[in-house]
Write an enzyme that holds these catalytic residues in place. Structure first.
Site, PDB file in Angstrom:
ATOM      1  N   LYS A  67       9.185  14.844  -3.342  1.00 50.94           N
ATOM      2  CA  LYS A  67       8.466  15.618  -2.283  1.00 50.94           C
ATOM      3  C   LYS A  67       9.207  15.524  -1.232  1.00 50.94           C
ATOM      4  CE  LYS A  67       5.351  16.094  -5.135  1.00 50.94           C
ATOM      5  NZ  LYS A  67       4.064  15.744  -5.671  1.00 50.94           N
TER       6      LYS A  67
HETATM    7  C1  LIG Z   1       2.967  15.611  -6.645  1.00 50.22           C
HETATM    8  C2  LIG Z   1       1.556  16.444  -6.303  1.00 50.22           C
HETATM    9  C3  LIG Z   1       0.387  15.818  -6.697  1.00 50.22           C
HETATM   10  C4  LIG Z   1       0.286  14.337  -6.841  1.00 50.22           C
HETATM   11  O1  LIG Z   1       0.919  13.644  -6.110  1.00 50.22           O
HETATM   12  P1  LIG Z   1       1.315  11.962  -6.692  1.00 50.22           P
HETATM   13  O2  LIG Z   1       1.750  11.280  -5.394  1.00 50.22           O
HETATM   14  O3  LIG Z   1       2.448  12.258  -7.638  1.00 50.22           O
HETATM   15  O4  LIG Z   1       0.165  11.468  -7.413  1.00 50.22           O
HETATM   16  C5  LIG Z   1      -0.652  16.629  -6.325  1.00 50.22           C
HETATM   17  N1  LIG Z   1      -0.643  17.815  -6.199  1.00 50.22           N
HETATM   18  C6  LIG Z   1       0.455  18.726  -6.119  1.00 50.22           C
HETATM   19  C7  LIG Z   1       0.526  19.827  -5.833  1.00 50.22           C
HETATM   20  C8  LIG Z   1       1.705  17.584  -6.224  1.00 50.22           C
HETATM   21  O5  LIG Z   1       2.861  18.561  -6.380  1.00 50.22           O
END
Ligand SMILES: *Cc1c(COP(=O)(O)O)cnc(C)c1O
Length: 395
Positions: free
Chosen positions: A191
């Protein structure tokens, strides 16, 4: 002469950018002796809330936990339907299923690759109690019109902004859009900013924030001031069934350090996307691939581009996506698919009878999609390497 490709570093589709300052922040926590539920947690929450312009930020162990708690805080559960985008990561839908609610899917607008008001209206159902609107690729998709539509039907809007921290629309930062009930971020390493793992819920609602805080720590009323709680008549009183969804001080220190650089990260991502947009227009290359959407300078929407998705008609190109992936990998370029439509996953097909044809735009988009490397640590030379490799493979 440039070195042969096998000597050049492999470029993944996404990766973290961690510097000496981040390492020092984590080291300071290790030296402090307080590894979790200490001062860094509250400090990260305060920094996030201030950055986004929201009253509260509650940090949790990951983005999936944040989605789950947001739904729990709003008392979504059995008998409720939760709508989310067909073009998303599994967690946007799975979190609804954890609560006992039914996850259902909305097709996407082909321009934004996110749900829009028309798609939402078409998928509406009387038992919808929440919409999890996903800011795919960092495009902040929740308009006031969309939120008004849901609110008028007694449903709340949770913005899954796991791709979109640092984006803004209509003068508000994502996380602080006043018409959104709760916004969720993830700090997974792919992210825009990372904490190793981590997540957050942003809201202006005092009650929901308090409930999220309680539920992340086994349903006990307060996680602060543990030493003082032992003096209470009923220490650590548990009034609800919660979870261990805490985020550590180590993670929060890293998250805080990364947050200071978020605007720079987003700026670099936008520059790389602009270079890709210039390189991959039909006019320049004749090849039928393009990125959407390209926004005019006057747009009130400023995405925080998390992904760059090429849309390739593999049939016209005379190759399969697998062949393209291999050819790019041979040139040191990583790719990924974002996303296989969630309603077509075996769990959702078997459990709820969803199938092909339910969300035709998302299904057609999926057949063309291929994400190429995009992260702030890419050098200009690496961006050019990606452009050249893509042009070679899709000649
Ligand atoms: C990464 C992601 C999640 C979940 O996040 P985690 O921290 O990996 O649990 C949820 N929704 C979207 C759109 C994502 O890209």
């Amino acid at each position: 002469m440039s070195p042969p490709v096998e000597c050049l570093p492999f470029l993944p589709y996404g990766r973290q950018t961690v510097g000496e300052d981040d390492m020092a922040a984590v080291m300071a926590v290790l030296q402090s002796g307080m590894l979790t539920t200490g001062p860094e947690v509250e400090a990260f929450e305060a920094d996030l809330a201030a950055y986004c312009g929201a009253r509260h930020a509650v940090v949790v162990s990951n983005g999936t936990a944040a989605l789950h708690l947001a739904l729990c805080a709003a008392r979504i559960g059995a008998g409720h339907r939760v709508l989310t985008s067909a073009n998303t990561f599994l967690a946007s839908a799975n979190a609804a299923e954890y609560t006992g609610a039914l996850a259902d899917f909305v097709d996407i607008d082909p321009d934004t690759l996110c749900i829009g008001i028309d798609e939402l209206a078409a998928a509406w159902h009387p038992d919808v109690h929440a919409v999890v609107a996903v800011d795919f690729a960092g495009f902040p998709c929740v308009t006031q019109e969309m939120a008004d539509f849901a609110h008028a039907r007694n449903a709340l809007v949770i913005e899954d902004a796991c791709h979109a921290i640092g984006a803004d629309r209509d003068g508000y930062r994502v996380g602080g859009l006043p018409w959104v009930d709760m916004t969720v971020f993830s700090f997974h390493p792919v992210k825009t900013i990372t904490a190793g793992e981590g997540g957050a819920i942003l809201t202006n609602n005092d009650e929901w924030a308090a409930r999220c805080r309680q539920l992340r720590n086994h349903g006990t009323v307060s996680s602060a001031n543990r030493a003082e709680q032992i003096l209470e008549p009923v220490p650590f009183s548990m009034t609800d069934l919660g979870f261990n969804y805490r985020m550590t001080d180590l993670q929060c220190a890293l998250g805080r350090s990364q947050l200071k650089k978020l605007n720079n990260f987003v700026r670099r991502r936008r520059d790389i996307v602009a270079a890709y947009d210039r390189a991959f227009t039909k006019a320049e290359t004749e090849a039928p691939y393009a990125h959407t959407p390209v926004l005019p300078d006057t747009s009130p929407v400023h995405p925080a581009w998390h992904l760059f998705v090429l849309q390739v008609d593999f049939e016209i190109m005379g190759m399969t996506r697998g062949e393209a992936v291999s050819a790019l990998r041979a040139r040191g370029i990583g790719t990924q698919l974002h996303y296989y439509p969630v309603h077509l996953q075996p769990y959702y097909r078997e459990r709820h009878g969803y199938g092909a044809g339910k969300c035709p735009v998302a299904e057609a988009y999926d057949r063309r999609a291929l994400s190429i490397p995009l992260y702030p640590g890419m050098t200009d030379a690496e961006v050019q390497r990606v452009i050249s490799a893509v042009k070679e493979v899709f000649r």
